[in-house]
Enzyme design. Structure first.
Site, short mmCIF file in Angstrom:
data_model
loop_
_atom_site.label_atom_id
_atom_site.label_comp_id
_atom_site.label_asym_id
_atom_site.label_seq_id
_atom_site.Cartn_x
_atom_site.Cartn_y
_atom_site.Cartn_z
N HIS A 101 -7.55 0.39 -6.91
CA HIS A 101 -6.93 -0.62 -5.90
C HIS A 101 -5.38 0.20 -6.07
O HIS A 101 -5.06 -0.05 -6.92
CB HIS A 101 -7.46 -1.65 -6.37
CG HIS A 101 -8.25 -2.09 -5.90
ND1 HIS A 101 -9.47 -2.17 -4.84
CD2 HIS A 101 -9.42 -2.41 -6.59
CE1 HIS A 101 -10.48 -2.73 -4.72
NE2 HIS A 101 -10.75 -3.00 -6.33
N ARG A 148 -8.92 -12.08 -3.25
CA ARG A 148 -9.08 -10.82 -3.65
C ARG A 148 -9.33 -9.74 -4.80
O ARG A 148 -9.36 -9.26 -5.77
CB ARG A 148 -7.41 -9.77 -2.73
CG ARG A 148 -7.53 -10.03 -1.96
CD ARG A 148 -6.20 -8.84 -1.52
NE ARG A 148 -5.08 -9.19 -0.21
CZ ARG A 148 -5.89 -8.47 1.29
NH1 ARG A 148 -6.69 -7.79 0.56
NH2 ARG A 148 -5.33 -8.92 2.35
N TYR A 154 0.73 -0.89 -0.21
CA TYR A 154 0.15 0.02 0.16
C TYR A 154 0.88 1.01 -0.13
O TYR A 154 0.32 2.55 -0.04
CB TYR A 154 -1.18 0.26 1.55
CG TYR A 154 -1.73 -1.13 1.24
CD1 TYR A 154 -3.06 -1.47 0.25
CD2 TYR A 154 -1.58 -2.24 2.39
CE1 TYR A 154 -3.66 -2.48 0.52
CE2 TYR A 154 -2.92 -3.41 2.43
CZ TYR A 154 -3.51 -3.39 1.37
OH TYR A 154 -4.50 -4.61 1.27
#
Ligand code: DQA
Length: 149
Positions: free
Chosen positions: A104, A115, A27
């Site tokens: 995303h 996912r 992330y």
């Protein structure tokens, strides 16, 4: 002359307020506030008016989607883990009936198999995944083309 359509709602879902404390390999290191500032700047470059919202409550997310048609022309959304199973968010997005792009930070197709499932995929113009913050720019460009056309 048709009215300008440039209002974009940027919606972040569950756990995205924890950016900066989540796995940086997936992330990155930006906080949600940093990310929202970058997305607002990308929007300004594209002459889009960006309004950001985040919640960890699925009910709040759904309620926000219900209210969007009155104040947005398009939606850029990263619902976090809800992406993979929330049919309530699917239905609320369908009710909102605005052009939407899914984004995303991580590449959801190259992680755990669960996912790679997105229950909102049939409702979005495009999905940008795995490009970190830059992916938000690409998503806004896609949305902007739709709003201009
Ligand atoms: C995410 C990917 C999801 O699988 C995860 O649950 C998130 C963030 C992303 O931006 O990469 O919370 O949507």
């Amino acid at each position: 002359m048709s009215p300008v359509r440039n209002r974009v709602a940027v919606l972040h879902g569950v756990n995205l307020n924890m950016l900066g404390r989540r796995d940086p390999a997936q992330y990155g290191t930006l906080t949600l506030l940093d990310l929202e500032r970058r997305v607002t700047d990308f929007g300004r470059e594209l002459e889009l008016e960006v309004h950001c919202f985040q919640t960890n409550s699925e009910a709040e997310f759904v309620k926000h989607l219900h209210e969007l048609p009155a104040r947005a022309d398009g939606i850029l959304l990263n619902p976090g883990a809800w992406t993979h199973y929330s049919w309530a968010i699917h239905d609320a997005l369908e009710i909102a009936a605005l052009p939407a792009v899914e984004v995303h930070l991580s590449n959801i197709d190259e992680r755990e198999p669960w996912r790679s499932i997105s229950v909102i995929r049939d409702l979005v113009l495009a999905c940008v995944s795995g490009q970190g913050v830059e992916g938000y720019r690409e998503a806004l460009v896609r949305l902007s083309k739709e709003l201009d056309g």
